[in-house]
Design an enzyme around this catalytic site. Structure first.
Site, PDB file in Angstrom:
ATOM      1  CG  ASN A 152      -4.688  16.478   1.825  1.00  0.00           C
ATOM      2  OD1 ASN A 152      -4.407  16.145   2.970  1.00  0.00           O
ATOM      3  ND2 ASN A 152      -5.792  16.077   1.233  1.00  0.00           N
ATOM      4  CE  LYS A 211       4.580   7.579  -1.450  1.00  0.00           C
ATOM      5  NZ  LYS A 211       3.822   7.864  -0.218  1.00  0.00           N
ATOM      6  CB  THR A 225      -2.756  13.029   6.094  1.00  0.00           C
ATOM      7  OG1 THR A 225      -2.954  12.012   5.120  1.00  0.00           O
ATOM      8  CG2 THR A 225      -1.299  13.131   6.448  1.00  0.00           C
ATOM      9  CE  LYS A 268      -4.115   1.905   0.718  1.00  0.00           C
ATOM     10  NZ  LYS A 268      -3.894   2.721  -0.494  1.00  0.00           N
ATOM     11  CE  LYS A 301       3.616   6.802   6.650  1.00  0.00           C
ATOM     12  NZ  LYS A 301       3.330   7.814   5.616  1.00  0.00           N
TER      13      LYS A 301
HETATM   14  P1  NAD Z   1       0.311  18.680  -1.586  1.00  0.00           P
HETATM   15  O1  NAD Z   1       0.842  18.512  -2.960  1.00  0.00           O
HETATM   16  O2  NAD Z   1      -1.154  18.815  -1.393  1.00  0.00           O
HETATM   17  O3  NAD Z   1       1.013  19.947  -0.879  1.00  0.00           O
HETATM   18  C1  NAD Z   1       2.395  20.117  -0.824  1.00  0.00           C
HETATM   19  C2  NAD Z   1       2.646  21.559  -0.361  1.00  0.00           C
HETATM   20  O4  NAD Z   1       4.025  21.718  -0.080  1.00  0.00           O
HETATM   21  C3  NAD Z   1       2.284  22.620  -1.395  1.00  0.00           C
HETATM   22  O5  NAD Z   1       1.608  23.672  -0.742  1.00  0.00           O
HETATM   23  C4  NAD Z   1       3.661  23.128  -1.875  1.00  0.00           C
HETATM   24  O6  NAD Z   1       3.620  24.488  -2.288  1.00  0.00           O
HETATM   25  C5  NAD Z   1       4.448  22.964  -0.582  1.00  0.00           C
HETATM   26  N1  NAD Z   1       5.892  22.976  -0.774  1.00  0.00           N
HETATM   27  C6  NAD Z   1       6.648  22.318  -1.669  1.00  0.00           C
HETATM   28  N2  NAD Z   1       7.946  22.632  -1.481  1.00  0.00           N
HETATM   29  C7  NAD Z   1       7.996  23.487  -0.437  1.00  0.00           C
HETATM   30  C8  NAD Z   1       9.038  24.180   0.235  1.00  0.00           C
HETATM   31  N3  NAD Z   1      10.314  24.042  -0.156  1.00  0.00           N
HETATM   32  N4  NAD Z   1       8.716  24.969   1.292  1.00  0.00           N
HETATM   33  C9  NAD Z   1       7.444  25.119   1.670  1.00  0.00           C
HETATM   34  N5  NAD Z   1       6.414  24.506   1.073  1.00  0.00           N
HETATM   35  C10 NAD Z   1       6.692  23.708   0.030  1.00  0.00           C
HETATM   36  O7  NAD Z   1       0.901  17.445  -0.775  1.00  0.00           O
HETATM   37  P2  NAD Z   1       0.317  16.778   0.546  1.00  0.00           P
HETATM   38  O8  NAD Z   1      -0.589  15.676   0.135  1.00  0.00           O
HETATM   39  O9  NAD Z   1      -0.150  17.805   1.496  1.00  0.00           O
HETATM   40  O10 NAD Z   1       1.644  16.081   1.098  1.00  0.00           O
HETATM   41  C11 NAD Z   1       2.593  16.813   1.858  1.00  0.00           C
HETATM   42  C12 NAD Z   1       3.501  15.830   2.564  1.00  0.00           C
HETATM   43  O11 NAD Z   1       2.695  14.979   3.364  1.00  0.00           O
HETATM   44  C13 NAD Z   1       4.308  14.901   1.645  1.00  0.00           C
HETATM   45  O12 NAD Z   1       5.541  14.619   2.257  1.00  0.00           O
HETATM   46  C14 NAD Z   1       3.469  13.641   1.591  1.00  0.00           C
HETATM   47  O13 NAD Z   1       4.242  12.499   1.281  1.00  0.00           O
HETATM   48  C15 NAD Z   1       2.956  13.632   3.026  1.00  0.00           C
HETATM   49  N6  NAD Z   1       1.757  12.818   3.204  1.00  0.00           N
HETATM   50  C16 NAD Z   1       0.573  13.163   2.600  1.00  0.00           C
HETATM   51  C17 NAD Z   1      -0.536  12.334   2.787  1.00  0.00           C
HETATM   52  C18 NAD Z   1      -1.875  12.682   2.208  1.00  0.00           C
HETATM   53  O14 NAD Z   1      -2.842  11.958   2.497  1.00  0.00           O
HETATM   54  N7  NAD Z   1      -2.007  13.758   1.458  1.00  0.00           N
HETATM   55  C19 NAD Z   1      -0.429  11.168   3.554  1.00  0.00           C
HETATM   56  C20 NAD Z   1       0.788  10.872   4.169  1.00  0.00           C
HETATM   57  C21 NAD Z   1       1.880  11.697   3.982  1.00  0.00           C
END
Ligand code: NAD
Length: 427
Positions: free
Chosen positions: A221, A107, A191, A71, A95
């Site tokens: 997100n 992944k 999350t 997953k 995880k």
């Molecule tokens: P997303 O694409 O919705 O948002 C990412 C955000 O990070 C954007 O606002 C972007 O502008 C910002 N960003 C990128 N580079 C940056 C920087 N250098 N400084 C500041 N901001 C920066 O992604 P997401 O789904 O929110 O995921 C964010 C993190 O959370 C990732 O590491 C992802 O693997 C992790 N994550 C997400 C989920 C999920 O359900 N969405 C689950 C587990 C882990």
């Protein structure tokens, strides 16, 4: 002669060795977890809107499936690499074990800047991914989900493509789908909500309470939902950054207005975003967020953004890792030395995969839960695992990160050893 560069996966594997020192586990376990089971690499070729063809590198890794089908999300990012995909799949293995989900870790990624594609090109690329990897994925084999720069609509296209390939509606092949296509209520903010339940449950132990100042790196997100949930509880969100800039207001930002401005203008650096943030807000470079004076730092953007050169600037006493791997091992050691408590990614952001699991269960049952049921089950899981890890950290005098790895490795080892070990076969 220059030394061979250490891969991201090599870095991640140091956690495995460290966790193994706290447990009596068979050597077979480490041998099994040291390498990804399979990583498939393909070049996807799609027709662009101007009639030309363009190709994109793509991967899917199934790291370990001892505890169940693999997953893990699919990210669309211009810097994606095989090493990153395998590392993220390794983290997913741990995880899922941290949360006791019946899954292994996987992944996927496409090396692409999705913002440079039209919507029709994005749909063709998403469908091409599923065509290429339909041999690897499946509801009992490998179940993708959204990750950086992928969303519910993309998951819907991919589920549709897979269903066409196998000739049967198969929503359980992928999670994070739109509700109308078999998604789960409560997945959108799962999350952040998981991290929020964790902080609430451990607030006394961690010495934080509403009113505390929070800085959030990343406003997608994870970042937007944690800002909304914590602000709703009375926490003061003093800084938020995205890849364009950082908005800072010591008295607190107007989170609701900022979420609206980000949706409308796409960037926190847009003048409209600064105006929405409140009259006290100042626009700083994105990198400034790490050093903002606050009590809780929430990395919710990308990997490795807290590193050797900026870890010393961190003022927070608590870090909630909603992003995967936001702190390099060197920076992690520096923070630990200074007594900063880090709630590690494999626990702190596990709410996403937990509700993905709920979605898969609902798809297989053909019976859908209310949002209250989803929240209650998520809360129970985060609290149970969070507390167990907190107690392990306290009893063994180790960091929360080490305790989370030990907690997961104990479950992985049990499953791997149940197939028989060297001791069993030579007795
Ligand atoms: P997303 O694409 O919705 O948002 C990412 C955000 O990070 C954007 O606002 C972007 O502008 C910002 N960003 C990128 N580079 C940056 C920087 N250098 N400084 C500041 N901001 C920066 O992604 P997401 O789904 O929110 O995921 C964010 C993190 O959370 C990732 O590491 C992802 O693997 C992790 N994550 C997400 C989920 C999920 O359900 N969405 C689950 C587990 C882990």
């Amino acid at each position: 002669m220059s030394a061979t560069p250490v891969s991201m996966l090599d870095h991640a594997l140091t956690r495995l060795d460290e966790a193994a020192r706290h447990l009596q586990i068979d050597g077979d376990v480490l041998e099994k977890l040291r390498f990804p089971r399979e990583t498939m690499q393909v070049r996807l070729m799609i027709r662009m809107d101007d009639g030309s063809r363009k190709s994109f590198m793509a991967w899917r890794c199934r790291y370990d499936d001892t505890r169940g089908p693999t997953k893990g999300g699919i990210r669309f990012h211009p810097d994606a690499t095989a090493d990153e995909v395998e590392t993220l799949a390794f983290w997913m293995t741990f995880k899922c074990a941290v949360m006791n989900l019946p899954y292994g870790g996987g992944k996927g990624a496409i090396r692409v800047d999705p913002h440079a594609l039209s919507k029709a090109e994005l749909e063709r690329l998403s469908r091409a991914y599923m065509q290429a990897f339909s041999r690897v994925v499946g509801p009992d084999r490998d179940i993708p989900a959204p990750d950086v720069y992928t969303n519910a609509m993309i998951m819907g296209w991919m589920a549709d493509e897979y269903s066409s390939i196998v000739g049967a509606t198969t929503p359980a092949v992928i999670t994070g789908k739109p509700i109308a296509l078999g998604g789960s209520l409560g997945r959108e903010d799962a999350t952040a909500r998981g991290g929020y339940y964790l902080v609430r449950r451990l607030a006394t132990e961690l010495g934080v309470k509403p009113g505390a100042r929070v800085a959030i790196q990343g406003f997608g997100n994870a970042g937007q939902h944690i800002a909304r949930l914590m602000a709703g509880d009375g926490y003061r969100i003093v800084a938020i950054s995205d890849s364009h800039g950082c908005l800072h207001a010591p008295d607190g930002l107007d989170v609701t207005a900022l979420i609206g401005a980000k949706a409308q203008h796409g960037s926190l650096a847009a003048p409209e975003a600064a105006a929405a943030a409140g009259s006290q807000a100042r626009l700083l470079p994105a990198e400034a967020l790490i050093g903002i004076d606050c009590d809780i730092l929430v990395p919710a953007a990308m990997e490795d953004l807290i590193h050797r050169d900026n870890a010393g600037e961190v003022k927070a006493k608590l870090v909630l890792e909603l992003a995967n791997g936001p702190i390099t091992p060197e920076a992690d050691a520096m923070l630990e030395k200074r007594g900063v408590v880090v709630l590690p990614d494999i626990l702190a952001n596990a709410g996403g995969v937990t509700v993905s699991y709920f979605e898969w269960v609902q798809n297989r049952q053909g019976y859908y839960w209310t949002v209250e049921e989803v929240h209650a089950r998520l809360k129970a899981s985060m609290e149970t695992e969070g507390l167990a890890i907190w107690q392990r950290a306290r009893d063994s005098r180790i960091s929360m990160r080490s305790a989370a790895y030990v907690h997961a490795l104990a479950r992985l080892a049990q499953a791997i050893e149940a197939h028989g070990t060297q001791k069993f076969f030579t007795a």
